[in-house]
Scaffold this motif. Structure first.
Motif, short mmCIF file in Angstrom:
data_model
loop_
_atom_site.label_atom_id
_atom_site.label_comp_id
_atom_site.label_asym_id
_atom_site.label_seq_id
_atom_site.Cartn_x
_atom_site.Cartn_y
_atom_site.Cartn_z
N THR A 73 -41.44 68.38 -24.18
CA THR A 73 -40.09 68.36 -24.76
C THR A 73 -39.71 66.94 -25.16
OG1 THR A 73 -39.54 70.17 -23.26
CG2 THR A 73 -37.71 69.10 -24.37
N LEU A 74 -39.97 65.99 -24.24
CA LEU A 74 -39.63 64.60 -24.52
C LEU A 74 -40.44 64.08 -25.70
CD1 LEU A 74 -39.43 63.34 -20.84
CD2 LEU A 74 -37.51 63.67 -22.40
N GLU A 75 -41.70 64.50 -25.78
CA GLU A 75 -42.53 64.08 -26.90
C GLU A 75 -41.97 64.62 -28.22
OE1 GLU A 75 -45.67 62.10 -27.05
OE2 GLU A 75 -44.39 61.48 -25.39
N ALA A 76 -41.52 65.88 -28.19
CA ALA A 76 -40.96 66.48 -29.41
C ALA A 76 -39.69 65.74 -29.83
CB ALA A 76 -40.65 67.95 -29.17
N LEU A 77 -38.90 65.33 -28.84
CA LEU A 77 -37.63 64.68 -29.15
C LEU A 77 -37.82 63.22 -29.51
CD1 LEU A 77 -35.36 66.23 -26.37
CD2 LEU A 77 -35.52 66.89 -28.78
N ARG A 96 -29.93 52.03 -41.67
CA ARG A 96 -29.67 50.60 -41.88
C ARG A 96 -28.48 50.13 -41.05
NH1 ARG A 96 -29.03 51.00 -48.13
NH2 ARG A 96 -27.85 52.71 -47.25
N LEU A 97 -27.63 51.09 -40.66
CA LEU A 97 -26.44 50.74 -39.88
C LEU A 97 -26.78 50.46 -38.43
CD1 LEU A 97 -23.81 53.32 -41.19
CD2 LEU A 97 -24.09 50.93 -41.83
N ILE A 98 -28.00 50.74 -38.06
CA ILE A 98 -28.38 50.57 -36.66
C ILE A 98 -29.25 49.33 -36.55
CG2 ILE A 98 -29.67 51.61 -34.78
CD1 ILE A 98 -28.64 54.31 -36.01
N ARG A 99 -28.83 48.43 -35.70
CA ARG A 99 -29.46 47.11 -35.65
C ARG A 99 -30.95 47.20 -35.36
NH1 ARG A 99 -27.01 43.97 -31.39
NH2 ARG A 99 -26.02 45.90 -30.76
N SER A 100 -31.29 47.84 -34.29
CA SER A 100 -32.70 48.02 -34.00
C SER A 100 -32.84 49.33 -33.27
CB SER A 100 -33.23 46.88 -33.13
OG SER A 100 -32.71 47.02 -31.84
N VAL A 101 -33.93 50.00 -33.52
CA VAL A 101 -34.08 51.32 -32.92
C VAL A 101 -35.10 51.24 -31.80
CG1 VAL A 101 -34.71 53.69 -33.33
CG2 VAL A 101 -33.41 52.44 -35.04
N ARG A 102 -34.62 51.41 -30.59
CA ARG A 102 -35.52 51.42 -29.45
C ARG A 102 -36.10 52.81 -29.30
NH1 ARG A 102 -33.13 48.86 -24.98
NH2 ARG A 102 -32.58 46.73 -25.49
N LYS A 103 -37.20 52.85 -28.60
CA LYS A 103 -37.87 54.13 -28.37
C LYS A 103 -37.03 54.96 -27.38
CE LYS A 103 -42.49 55.73 -27.19
NZ LYS A 103 -43.78 55.25 -26.69
N ALA A 104 -36.71 56.17 -27.80
CA ALA A 104 -35.97 57.08 -26.93
C ALA A 104 -36.27 58.50 -27.35
CB ALA A 104 -34.48 56.81 -27.02
N ALA A 105 -36.17 59.42 -26.41
CA ALA A 105 -36.19 60.83 -26.76
C ALA A 105 -34.74 61.21 -26.93
CB ALA A 105 -36.84 61.64 -25.63
N TRP A 106 -34.39 61.78 -28.06
CA TRP A 106 -32.97 62.07 -28.25
C TRP A 106 -32.74 63.36 -28.99
CZ3 TRP A 106 -29.78 60.79 -32.83
CH2 TRP A 106 -30.54 60.43 -33.94
N LYS A 107 -31.60 63.95 -28.71
CA LYS A 107 -31.24 65.25 -29.28
C LYS A 107 -29.79 65.15 -29.73
CE LYS A 107 -31.73 69.56 -30.28
NZ LYS A 107 -31.00 69.26 -31.53
N THR A 108 -29.54 65.77 -30.86
CA THR A 108 -28.16 65.79 -31.34
C THR A 108 -27.63 67.21 -31.35
OG1 THR A 108 -28.86 66.09 -33.62
CG2 THR A 108 -28.57 63.82 -32.85
N ALA A 147 -22.41 60.65 -33.80
CA ALA A 147 -22.67 60.23 -32.42
C ALA A 147 -23.94 59.39 -32.32
CB ALA A 147 -22.76 61.46 -31.52
N GLY A 148 -24.91 59.64 -33.21
CA GLY A 148 -26.21 58.95 -33.16
C GLY A 148 -26.10 57.42 -33.15
N PRO A 149 -25.38 56.82 -34.10
CA PRO A 149 -25.29 55.36 -34.13
C PRO A 149 -24.70 54.77 -32.84
CG PRO A 149 -24.52 56.28 -36.20
CD PRO A 149 -24.73 57.44 -35.27
N VAL A 150 -23.76 55.48 -32.24
CA VAL A 150 -23.17 54.99 -30.99
C VAL A 150 -24.23 55.00 -29.89
CG1 VAL A 150 -21.25 55.27 -29.37
CG2 VAL A 150 -20.99 56.05 -31.74
#
Ligand code: ZN
Length: 725
Positions: A477-481, A493-505, A546-549
């Motif tokens: 599941t985490l791999e899919a996310l 572009r609005l997000i300064r840097s994107v760290r590795k995370a598993a995320w769901k919206t 919610a994603g950018p926050v």
């Protein structure tokens, strides 16, 4: 030398002895009584019924916020470490009671001096009270008469017996009045100087040492000169006594007196609202993170407010301990507007797609699917429930992991139907969701698409526990996310840097709720945005709003090198590359992957026949446009060539009526595996029409039961039965 008769002497001596003994006995009894009276003269609880304000501290003990006591006083509850800060203690003893450290509660010299001074001036100029006596006076709140002073003095000696000098000083500091509704050193330090008592400067400590001396006459607005003069005199004394150096003294003189009382910190107002009244609560919130998350969310919330999105909540959980380490119940709390007091992180809101990962993992665990099993993505009508994808498209068939990452609705509904609504309902309750109070039947299949409500705090907790479960389904599941299909609607572009995370919206129906939950091995972050009053805003989505926050907060956390490690539980299995299901003899390409043990019981790939990959007609119809490589060649006519897309057999339809009463009819749809096929349609054995290429026909059958059959030129048929209400 006088001679006395022996017996008289003896008699006399005896009588004298008896009298002395009796007197001694009486004296002893009297003394014992006196001692007992003294011993019992002090009540056990010196300050009974005192009401304290609610004080909430960070994990490190920093003040996050406070609520005024029910009696309208700012009086901090006693702290665990009651030690009075050194500067204040030094200034106070120097000002009030220089003999404090050695006297037994009363200072006879000071009392005599007071009597002399008062007699000279004809009125009371000095009390001669020790700090110990002042503690007693604060606890008794009696008028200041000579008799009361005697009682205070006696009780003071007893207090000295009960407590250490440091403890007595702490009692004084905790209960001394500092003007207005400010009681105690800690509250005073915050109200007048905006910092904890331990961080006061010498000038500030001296100000607070002299203030309780006459809080009604010495006041920050009235009598400032007198207060300043007293403070400076005390500073001088501290210099003379060697407590401070000349440089410190001169700098201290330059410090101004405080102005109007300051508001107390409000770093977690909604969290404070949940804390017990009149107590000091040490929370798990981390001070600097809380501050930073609050700043980030406030900034984002200001931007969102321009788009008519008023409320924003976020929290961060430390996965290892399960502790909430940052909590913003409503980022807009600083802005004056109705509704900002609502702690939206603890409010039940429609869950949108945010619960889908729990279903994916549970279905994997039970062997209902394998990680990439193809799930149908075609129009369905399940008892009146016709789910649609967010983009209103159908993709025919989608691997389960991809369907999860892209948050497709139709495959999720198919999966929930297979898994069982009641079981999933129970699973969510077990995961800590207290808001799903109705029966599973009440939600039905919509449970997976936001038909139920959830709280951001509970959902984030559930995710935190989830990602700490070292199991193969969770890992998949985490791999899919993690495969963050980057949603187009989010401007990266609005997000300064994107760290590795598993995320769901998640986005709820009508654009009312935007959810985003992100997980790293150490932290889980939950974000909700929307309007507390429930009104929807076009363009409000989990990913975009919610994603950018979420990523802003992720960037505040310490970087992590590790990723979730793949558990070595599970079994190795041969899986068809195209269908993601257990490979059959006809599957041309297979791979060996780890699957949960129950997956061995899952269905084998039904789509490969003699090396051809052939989907059922309905799936094929929607799959083809997205997969130009799909040929679907059929070598045998025994396979299903034609299939109904809508409605499903057994469906009850209610036909919409127009304003003039005529029935509009309903569009029936079928699919054929050959693009150029012709279909002949029969309603209850009566021919009703013919379709080519696009097989859809509008019909308006009478109420009652019906059957509908389509036939192609080769004699292949498909039938459904349905009822019209
Ligand atoms: Zn296959």
């Amino acid at each position: 030398m006088l001679s006395r008769p022996y017996d008289v002497t003896v008699l006399g001596a005896k009588t004298g002895e008896n009298v002395t003994k009796t007197v001694k006995k009486w004296m002893a009894g009297f003394c014992a009584g006196l001692f007992l009276a003294w011993w019992c003269c002090l009540p056990r609880d010196l300050f009974p019924g005192v009401r304290y304000c609610t004080v909430v501290e960070s994990a490190e003990g920093e003040l996050l916020g406070a609520r005024i006591a029910s009696d309208g006083q700012w009086r901090f509850p006693p702290a665990d470490t009651a030690a009075v800060p050194l500067r204040y203690a030094t200034a106070l003893v120097q000002f009030e009671d220089r003999a404090f450290w050695w006297h037994p509660g009363v200072n006879p010299l000071a009392l005599l001096r007071a009597v002399r001074d008062n007699a000279r001036s004809g009125h009371v100029v000095s009390g001669g009270s020790t700090l110990t006596m002042q503690v007693i006076r604060l606890s008794r709140q009696k008028e200041r008469t000579l008799w009361q002073k005697v009682i205070e003095a006696i009780q003071a000696t007893r207090l000295e017996f009960r407590y250490s000098k440091a403890e007595i000083l702490a009692l004084y500091a905790a209960h001394a009045p500092y003007g207005g509704n400010v009681v105690g050193l800690e509250a005073a330090a915050w109200r007048y100087f905006g910092r904890p008592a331990s961080e006061l400067s010498w000038a500030e400590a001296a100000t607070l040492a002299v203030l309780p001396n006459a809080p009604s006459t010495l006041h920050l607005s009235r009598g400032r000169e007198s207060l300043l003069e007293k403070r400076n005199r005390l500073l001088k004394r501290l210099l003379e006594h060697g407590d401070i150096g000349l440089e410190t003294y001169e700098a201290a003189l330059e410090e101004p007196l405080p102005d109007a009382p300051l508001p107390l910190p409000q770093l977690a107002p909604h969290y404070v609202a949940h804390c017990p009244d009149g107590m000091r609560t040490r929370t798990t919130l981390r001070y600097s993170l809380q501050k930073a998350v609050r700043e980030v969310t406030n900034r984002r919330s200001d931007d969102l407010a321009k788009e008519d999105v008023a409320d924003l909540a976020a929290l961060v959980i430390d996965n290892a301990s399960g502790e909430v380490i940052a909590y913003v119940g409503n980022a807009s709390a600083g802005r004056e507007r109705p509704g900002s007091q609502v702690d939206i992180a603890a409010a039940p809101r429609s869950t949108g797609s945010i619960l889908k990962p729990f279903l994916y993992a549970a279905a994997l665990e039970e062997g209902i699917i394998l990680p990439r099993t193809l799930l149908p993505d075609i129009p369905v009508n399940l008892g009146g429930f016709a789910p649609q994808n967010f983009d209103r498209q159908f993709y025919g068939a989608v691997p389960a992991a991809e369907a999860l990452a892209r948050s497709l609705n139709v495959p999720a509904v198919f999966l929930l139907r297979q898994y069982g609504v009641a079981k999933f309902h129970a699973l969510l309750q077990e995961a800590g969701l207290t808001t799903l109070t109705a029966d599973a039947d009440h939600y039905g299949l919509s449970l997976i698409l936001g038909g139920g409500e959830g709280r951001l705090d509970e959902i984030t907790r559930a995710y935190s526990r989830f990602c700490q479960t070292a199991s193969l389904p969770v890992w998949y599941t985490l791999e899919a996310l993690k495969e963050v299909n980057r949603p187009d609607e989010l401007d990266w572009r609005l997000i300064r840097s994107v760290r590795k995370a598993a995320w769901k919206t998640g986005t709820s129906y009508g654009f009312r709720d935007a959810w985003a939950v992100g997980m790293t091995p150490r932290y889980t972050i939950g974000v909700w945005a929307g309007n507390a009053d429930g009104h929807g805003v076009p363009g409000l989505t989990g990913a975009r709003t919610a994603g950018p926050v979420l990523f802003d907060i992720l960037n505040l956390l310490p970087p992590e090198d590790e990723w979730f490690s793949e558990p070595d539980t599970g079994v190795w299995a041969q899986v068809c590359v195209q269908s993601g299901m257990l490979a059959g003899p006809d599957c041309p390409e297979s791979e060996t992957i780890l699957i949960p043990a129950a997956g061995l019981e899952s269905e084998a790939c039904p789509y490969h026949r003699d090396g051809d990959f052939v989907l059922p007609p309905a799936m094929e119809w929607f799959y083809k446009p997205h997969h130009p490589e799909y040929t679907g060649t059929r070598k045998s006519h025994t396979e299903q060539a034609v299939e109904f897309i809508y409605p499903a057999s057994g469906t009850t339809l209610s036909l919409p009526r127009q304003l003039d009463g005529t029935v509009e009819g309903v569009v029936f749809r079928a699919a054929h595996h050959r693009p150029d096929a012709t279909l002949w349609w029969h309603l209850d054995q009566t021919y009703v029409g013919e379709t080519r290429f696009l097989h859809q026909l509008r019909l308006a059958p009478e109420p009652g039961r019906h059957s509908l059959t389509v036939v192609d030129q080769d004699g292949n048929t498909a039938s459904i039965s349905f009822e019209v209400k």
